[in-house]
Design a protein around this motif. Structure first.
Motif, PDB file in Angstrom:
ATOM      1  N   UNK A 183     -47.263  31.957  44.099  1.00  0.00           N
ATOM      2  CA  UNK A 183     -48.013  33.107  44.603  1.00  0.00           C
ATOM      3  C   UNK A 183     -49.287  32.661  45.303  1.00  0.00           C
ATOM      4  N   UNK A 184     -49.587  33.319  46.403  1.00  0.00           N
ATOM      5  CA  UNK A 184     -50.781  33.009  47.187  1.00  0.00           C
ATOM      6  C   UNK A 184     -52.048  33.380  46.424  1.00  0.00           C
ATOM      7  N   UNK A 185     -51.963  34.418  45.581  1.00  0.00           N
ATOM      8  CA  UNK A 185     -53.113  34.915  44.824  1.00  0.00           C
ATOM      9  C   UNK A 185     -52.794  34.977  43.335  1.00  0.00           C
ATOM     10  N   UNK A 186     -53.837  34.981  42.524  1.00  0.00           N
ATOM     11  CA  UNK A 186     -53.685  35.227  41.092  1.00  0.00           C
ATOM     12  C   UNK A 186     -53.175  36.658  40.890  1.00  0.00           C
ATOM     13  N   UNK A 187     -52.437  36.890  39.834  1.00  0.00           N
ATOM     14  CA  UNK A 187     -51.899  38.221  39.548  1.00  0.00           C
ATOM     15  C   UNK A 187     -53.051  39.175  39.252  1.00  0.00           C
ATOM     16  N   UNK A 188     -53.089  40.282  39.972  1.00  0.00           N
ATOM     17  CA  UNK A 188     -54.191  41.232  39.823  1.00  0.00           C
ATOM     18  C   UNK A 188     -53.921  42.236  38.702  1.00  0.00           C
ATOM     19  N   UNK A 189     -54.964  42.915  38.304  1.00  0.00           N
ATOM     20  CA  UNK A 189     -54.828  43.969  37.300  1.00  0.00           C
ATOM     21  C   UNK A 189     -53.970  45.118  37.817  1.00  0.00           C
TER      22      UNK A 189
ATOM     23  N   UNK B  85     -65.063  37.570  36.912  1.00  0.00           N
ATOM     24  CA  UNK B  85     -64.038  37.416  37.941  1.00  0.00           C
ATOM     25  C   UNK B  85     -64.365  38.288  39.157  1.00  0.00           C
ATOM     26  N   UNK B  86     -63.901  37.869  40.312  1.00  0.00           N
ATOM     27  CA  UNK B  86     -64.087  38.636  41.537  1.00  0.00           C
ATOM     28  C   UNK B  86     -62.720  38.944  42.146  1.00  0.00           C
ATOM     29  N   UNK B  87     -62.719  39.817  43.154  1.00  0.00           N
ATOM     30  CA  UNK B  87     -61.501  40.146  43.883  1.00  0.00           C
ATOM     31  C   UNK B  87     -60.783  38.868  44.316  1.00  0.00           C
TER      32      UNK B  87
ATOM     33  N   UNK C 100     -57.589  28.470  43.473  1.00  0.00           N
ATOM     34  CA  UNK C 100     -57.056  27.440  42.577  1.00  0.00           C
ATOM     35  C   UNK C 100     -58.170  26.621  41.935  1.00  0.00           C
ATOM     36  N   UNK C 101     -59.388  26.848  42.391  1.00  0.00           N
ATOM     37  CA  UNK C 101     -60.582  26.346  41.714  1.00  0.00           C
ATOM     38  C   UNK C 101     -61.444  27.567  41.421  1.00  0.00           C
ATOM     39  N   UNK C 102     -61.693  27.829  40.141  1.00  0.00           N
ATOM     40  CA  UNK C 102     -62.555  28.942  39.778  1.00  0.00           C
ATOM     41  C   UNK C 102     -61.859  30.288  39.711  1.00  0.00           C
ATOM     42  N   UNK C 103     -62.657  31.311  39.560  1.00  0.00           N
ATOM     43  CA  UNK C 103     -62.272  32.705  39.308  1.00  0.00           C
ATOM     44  C   UNK C 103     -61.727  32.834  37.891  1.00  0.00           C
ATOM     45  N   UNK C 104     -60.458  32.465  37.634  1.00  0.00           N
ATOM     46  CA  UNK C 104     -59.975  32.420  36.246  1.00  0.00           C
ATOM     47  C   UNK C 104     -59.083  31.195  36.053  1.00  0.00           C
ATOM     48  N   UNK C 105     -59.109  30.657  34.835  1.00  0.00           N
ATOM     49  CA  UNK C 105     -58.109  29.661  34.455  1.00  0.00           C
ATOM     50  C   UNK C 105     -56.735  30.296  34.627  1.00  0.00           C
ATOM     51  N   UNK C 106     -55.720  29.487  34.837  1.00  0.00           N
ATOM     52  CA  UNK C 106     -54.365  30.021  35.003  1.00  0.00           C
ATOM     53  C   UNK C 106     -53.404  29.355  34.030  1.00  0.00           C
TER      54      UNK C 106
ATOM     55  N   UNK D 223     -56.236  33.961  33.370  1.00  0.00           N
ATOM     56  CA  UNK D 223     -55.229  34.805  33.991  1.00  0.00           C
ATOM     57  C   UNK D 223     -54.015  33.943  34.333  1.00  0.00           C
ATOM     58  N   UNK D 224     -53.363  34.230  35.457  1.00  0.00           N
ATOM     59  CA  UNK D 224     -52.174  33.470  35.835  1.00  0.00           C
ATOM     60  C   UNK D 224     -51.720  33.848  37.232  1.00  0.00           C
ATOM     61  N   UNK D 225     -50.806  33.074  37.761  1.00  0.00           N
ATOM     62  CA  UNK D 225     -50.027  33.424  38.953  1.00  0.00           C
ATOM     63  C   UNK D 225     -48.593  32.975  38.687  1.00  0.00           C
ATOM     64  N   UNK D 226     -47.667  33.447  39.478  1.00  0.00           N
ATOM     65  CA  UNK D 226     -46.247  33.145  39.247  1.00  0.00           C
ATOM     66  C   UNK D 226     -45.703  32.203  40.318  1.00  0.00           C
ATOM     67  N   UNK D 227     -44.532  31.688  40.055  1.00  0.00           N
ATOM     68  CA  UNK D 227     -43.823  30.813  40.991  1.00  0.00           C
ATOM     69  C   UNK D 227     -42.330  31.101  40.886  1.00  0.00           C
ATOM     70  N   UNK D 228     -41.552  30.520  41.775  1.00  0.00           N
ATOM     71  CA  UNK D 228     -40.094  30.558  41.657  1.00  0.00           C
ATOM     72  C   UNK D 228     -39.495  29.461  42.502  1.00  0.00           C
ATOM     73  N   UNK D 229     -38.297  29.030  42.132  1.00  0.00           N
ATOM     74  CA  UNK D 229     -37.592  28.048  42.924  1.00  0.00           C
ATOM     75  C   UNK D 229     -36.993  28.694  44.163  1.00  0.00           C
ATOM     76  N   UNK D 230     -36.564  27.879  45.084  1.00  0.00           N
ATOM     77  CA  UNK D 230     -35.907  28.417  46.281  1.00  0.00           C
ATOM     78  C   UNK D 230     -34.543  28.987  45.914  1.00  0.00           C
ATOM     79  N   UNK D 231     -34.150  30.095  46.558  1.00  0.00           N
ATOM     80  CA  UNK D 231     -32.841  30.685  46.239  1.00  0.00           C
ATOM     81  C   UNK D 231     -31.687  29.768  46.671  1.00  0.00           C
TER      82      UNK D 231
END
Length: 199
Positions: free
Chosen positions: A13-19, A107-109, A125-131, A191-199
């Motif tokens: 994911x380009x961004x951390x998962x938002x609320x 945390x910020x937007x 990927x540096x700062x805002x929240x740990x993932x 917080x966190x962000x997600x990933x996935x393998x290529x289809x």
């Protein structure tokens, strides 16, 4: 120890998962609200969701048709193939990340520091929240980890977090820095962000 790792292609994911995104998950799944959900400084719609355990993060990613990134996937997305100390390069620059040194102490937007993106265009990927990442923590794992697609040890006491947060100083925001917490532990800086393998 520093070492080379080879990874199969994947998306992150380009961004951390938002609320706001996490709220959709709660409404669809009936999952309880995370800690700090109603706190004025946390879990605003555009901020990364915090107060989530590793189990919450893993459940969200599964619901979204994704998964948590492995530690190796997270680090490559942050450092690129040239092994940068920070996502943007070798030198710390306070204006490129939400840290204790430069931010509003919360945390910020997501995406608020566009000059701090990684070589792949991944934000915060540096700062805002740990993932949270998928792997169990083992301080000596790198000494015996496989060269291709490492997924961490098969068990452990704590799960890894990467990236540092709004409450940390630059040392903890280095792309190679590893933190760890019990998987049931919610904090207002994880917080966190997600990933996935290529289809």
């Amino acid at each position: 120890p520093r070492h080379r790792v080879y990874l199969d292609p994947y998306y992150i994911d380009k961004y951390e998962t938002t609320s706001a995104l996490y709220k959709r998950f709660m409404e669809a799944s009936g999952r309880v609200t995370p800690d700090y959900w109603s706190h004025a400084n946390f879990n605003q719609a555009s901020q990364p969701v915090v107060g989530v355990s590793w189990h919450d993060a893993e459940a969200y990613c599964r619901w979204a048709g994704k998964r948590l990134p492995t530690e190796a996937e997270w680090e490559k997305a942050a450092r690129g193939t040239d092994g940068r100390k920070y996502p943007w390069g070798e030198q710390w620059e306070a204006s490129r990340a939400n840290s204790r040194e430069s931010g509003p102490v919360k945390p910020v937007t997501v995406g608020s520091y566009p000059s701090g993106v990684s070589p792949y265009g991944v934000h915060d990927m540096a700062g805002n929240v740990w993932e949270w990442v998928a792997d169990w923590y083992d301080g000596s794992y790198y000494k015996r980890s496989p060269e291709r697609n490492p997924t961490g040890p098969s068990s452990g006491q704590s799960r890894l977090v990467r990236g540092g947060s709004w409450s940390n100083y630059p040392l903890d925001l280095r792309s190679a820095y590893r933190g760890n917490y019990g998987p049931d532990t919610p904090h207002n800086y994880i917080g966190f962000r997600c990933a996935r393998g290529l289809p």
